[in-house]
Design a protein around this motif. Structure first.
Motif, mmCIF file in Angstrom:
data_model
loop_
_atom_site.group_PDB
_atom_site.id
_atom_site.type_symbol
_atom_site.label_atom_id
_atom_site.label_comp_id
_atom_site.label_asym_id
_atom_site.label_seq_id
_atom_site.Cartn_x
_atom_site.Cartn_y
_atom_site.Cartn_z
ATOM 1 N N LEU A 127 67.196 37.710 21.777
ATOM 2 C CA LEU A 127 66.519 39.234 20.738
ATOM 3 C C LEU A 127 67.365 40.394 20.818
ATOM 4 N N LYS A 128 68.168 40.433 22.420
ATOM 5 C CA LYS A 128 69.010 41.323 22.804
ATOM 6 C C LYS A 128 70.313 41.366 21.666
ATOM 7 N N LEU A 129 70.409 40.456 21.738
ATOM 8 C CA LEU A 129 72.126 39.607 20.337
ATOM 9 C C LEU A 129 71.045 40.765 18.806
ATOM 10 N N GLU A 130 69.959 40.113 18.308
ATOM 11 C CA GLU A 130 69.517 39.824 17.337
ATOM 12 C C GLU A 130 69.943 41.712 16.780
ATOM 13 N N ALA A 131 68.976 42.228 17.972
ATOM 14 C CA ALA A 131 68.788 43.580 18.891
ATOM 15 C C ALA A 131 70.252 44.773 18.825
ATOM 16 N N ALA A 132 71.360 44.001 18.939
ATOM 17 C CA ALA A 132 72.555 45.060 18.884
ATOM 18 C C ALA A 132 72.947 44.901 17.016
ATOM 19 N N LEU A 133 72.543 43.511 16.813
ATOM 20 C CA LEU A 133 73.503 43.212 15.336
ATOM 21 C C LEU A 133 72.965 44.305 14.114
ATOM 22 N N ALA A 134 71.206 44.798 14.793
ATOM 23 C CA ALA A 134 70.942 45.049 13.683
ATOM 24 C C ALA A 134 71.340 46.852 14.021
ATOM 25 N N ARG A 135 72.101 47.095 14.486
ATOM 26 C CA ARG A 135 72.306 48.506 14.962
ATOM 27 C C ARG A 135 73.652 48.688 14.032
ATOM 28 N N LEU A 136 73.815 47.635 14.127
ATOM 29 C CA LEU A 136 75.801 47.979 13.740
ATOM 30 C C LEU A 136 75.383 48.817 11.617
ATOM 31 N N ARG A 137 75.850 49.566 11.345
ATOM 32 C CA ARG A 137 75.960 49.349 10.311
ATOM 33 C C ARG A 137 76.952 49.023 9.422
ATOM 34 N N THR A 138 78.056 48.656 10.363
ATOM 35 C CA THR A 138 79.827 48.190 9.725
ATOM 36 C C THR A 138 79.571 47.419 8.871
ATOM 37 N N THR A 139 80.866 46.926 8.132
ATOM 38 C CA THR A 139 79.759 45.724 6.455
ATOM 39 C C THR A 139 80.795 44.598 7.703
ATOM 40 N N GLN A 140 81.670 44.415 8.608
ATOM 41 C CA GLN A 140 82.018 43.508 9.466
ATOM 42 C C GLN A 140 81.529 42.538 10.882
ATOM 43 N N LEU A 141 80.972 42.271 11.005
ATOM 44 C CA LEU A 141 80.266 42.488 12.621
ATOM 45 C C LEU A 141 81.118 40.846 13.590
ATOM 46 N N VAL A 142 80.995 41.382 14.299
ATOM 47 C CA VAL A 142 81.213 40.250 15.244
ATOM 48 C C VAL A 142 80.702 40.105 16.616
ATOM 49 N N ALA A 143 80.308 39.033 17.012
ATOM 50 C CA ALA A 143 79.114 38.655 17.711
ATOM 51 C C ALA A 143 80.205 38.273 19.112
ATOM 52 N N LEU A 144 79.788 38.568 20.554
ATOM 53 C CA LEU A 144 80.862 39.285 21.216
ATOM 54 C C LEU A 144 79.361 38.237 22.537
ATOM 55 N N LEU A 145 80.084 37.313 22.717
ATOM 56 C CA LEU A 145 79.052 36.477 23.312
ATOM 57 C C LEU A 145 79.969 35.932 25.267
ATOM 58 N N HIS A 146 79.161 35.384 26.307
ATOM 59 C CA HIS A 146 79.922 34.217 26.985
ATOM 60 C C HIS A 146 79.686 33.290 26.900
ATOM 61 N N TYR A 147 78.357 32.988 26.504
ATOM 62 C CA TYR A 147 77.275 31.315 27.074
ATOM 63 C C TYR A 147 77.481 31.229 24.970
ATOM 64 N N SER A 148 77.793 30.045 24.714
ATOM 65 C CA SER A 148 78.361 29.170 22.827
ATOM 66 C C SER A 148 77.004 29.442 22.571
ATOM 67 N N PRO A 149 77.079 29.805 21.285
ATOM 68 C CA PRO A 149 75.503 30.206 20.424
ATOM 69 C C PRO A 149 75.557 28.308 20.048
ATOM 70 N N ILE A 150 76.935 28.023 19.775
ATOM 71 C CA ILE A 150 77.123 25.920 19.420
ATOM 72 C C ILE A 150 77.295 24.853 20.014
ATOM 73 N N GLN A 151 77.199 23.512 20.075
ATOM 74 C CA GLN A 151 77.502 23.105 21.190
ATOM 75 C C GLN A 151 79.063 22.137 20.691
ATOM 76 N N GLN A 152 79.523 22.507 19.403
ATOM 77 C CA GLN A 152 81.072 22.181 18.792
ATOM 78 C C GLN A 152 81.470 22.727 20.273
ATOM 79 N N THR A 153 81.394 24.131 20.357
ATOM 80 C CA THR A 153 83.058 24.577 21.350
ATOM 81 C C THR A 153 83.024 24.513 22.587
ATOM 82 N N CYS A 154 81.936 23.672 22.611
ATOM 83 C CA CYS A 154 81.451 22.539 23.655
ATOM 84 C C CYS A 154 81.862 21.641 23.922
ATOM 85 N N GLU A 155 82.515 20.516 23.275
ATOM 86 C CA GLU A 155 82.706 19.143 23.236
ATOM 87 C C GLU A 155 84.247 19.276 23.996
ATOM 88 N N GLY A 156 83.941 18.324 24.709
ATOM 89 C CA GLY A 156 85.334 17.977 25.411
ATOM 90 C C GLY A 156 84.686 18.778 27.161
#
Ligand SMILES: [Fe+2]
Ligand SMILES: [Fe+2]
Length: 245
Positions: free
Chosen positions: A143-172
């Motif tokens: 929810l915090k990520l959603e609120a932060a993304l909603a605050r931005l008005r730029t056309t290009q957004l970067v989501a910066l996280l410590h934990y992964s949002p997907i399994q693929q980049t954890c494989e290994g």
């Protein structure tokens, strides 16, 4: 509208210790030459100690481009993340925790994130109170990520996280620890906003590249991972983001 390209250096998992003086200056100098802005995806310190943050702050004098960061679980280990944050803020990092900033026209939404696992096997809020609290933490971070993304008005957004949002980049990593490496709940808000790239760390032995179910590129920029995948290269990625001129 004519656009320009902003070069975003991305790295994570510095794990700066009390004895790391001199360990990062050459890396930060290279980053400043290779990119226009930088993002650091957490675990800046090893035990979350103010003394470690002070060592890193001195190293950061070599990083001469605007830089946003999120804290990682290691930065919370000693219960002194407020002090760590203050020291790194004073050293010029923009530390994000459910908020957003704009660097050279690139909107960056940052949050630490949390675990819980991925897809159909993700932990659900059922049974013991402590399980519900664990899941609540992951939901709150999403929810915090959603609120932060909603605050931005730029056309290009970067989501910066410590934990992964997907399994693929954890494989290994050992599959037994996938639930502690990230949460699909973080993927949900990413699909609802025009996010160009997602950057995370934490999974030191994962894969450096993956995609969300909506085809947004996800980069695991953990320093040990990049050292392993790109031996002989300084451990950061340069990602290009097109912004309106
Ligand atoms: Fe780490
Ligand atoms: Fe971590």
């Amino acid at each position: 509208m004519a656009g320009t390209v902003v070069r975003v250096a991305a790295l994570a998992d510095l794990h700066c210790t009390k004895t790391s003086q001199g360990a990062f200056q050459a890396l930060f100098t290279r980053i400043s030459e290779a990119a226009d802005i930088a993002v650091i995806a957490g675990d800046l310190t090893d035990y979350g100690l103010p003394e470690e943050a002070a060592v890193l702050a001195r190293e950061l004098t070599a990083l001469r481009i605007p830089t946003a960061a999120v804290l990682g679980n290691h930065d919370l280990e000693s219960g002194k993340s407020g002090e760590v944050r203050q020291i790194l803020d004073a050293a010029g990092l923009t530390i994000l925790d459910g908020d957003a900033c704009e660097l050279l026209g690139v909107g960056i939404a940052g949050v630490k994130g949390f675990g819980g696992g991925f897809g159909k096997r993700a932990l659900g809020p059922w049974g013991e109170t402590i399980i519900k609290q664990f899941v609540r933490e992951a939901v709150d971070e999403a929810l915090k990520l959603e609120a932060a993304l909603a605050r931005l008005r730029t056309t290009q957004l970067v989501a910066l996280l410590h934990y992964s949002p997907i399994q693929q980049t954890c494989e290994g990593e050992p599959p037994a620890i996938f639930p502690f490496l990230g949460s699909s709940r973080l993927e949900e808000p990413i699909g609802r906003f025009p996010v160009s790239i997602v950057v995370h760390g934490h999974a030191h032995r994962g894969r450096h590249e993956g995609r969300t179910k909506n085809d947004v590129p996800v980069y695991n920029v953990s320093l040990p991972l990049l050292n392993r995948v790109f031996p002989g290269r300084p451990p950061f990625l340069v990602l290009e983001v097109a912004v309106d001129a």
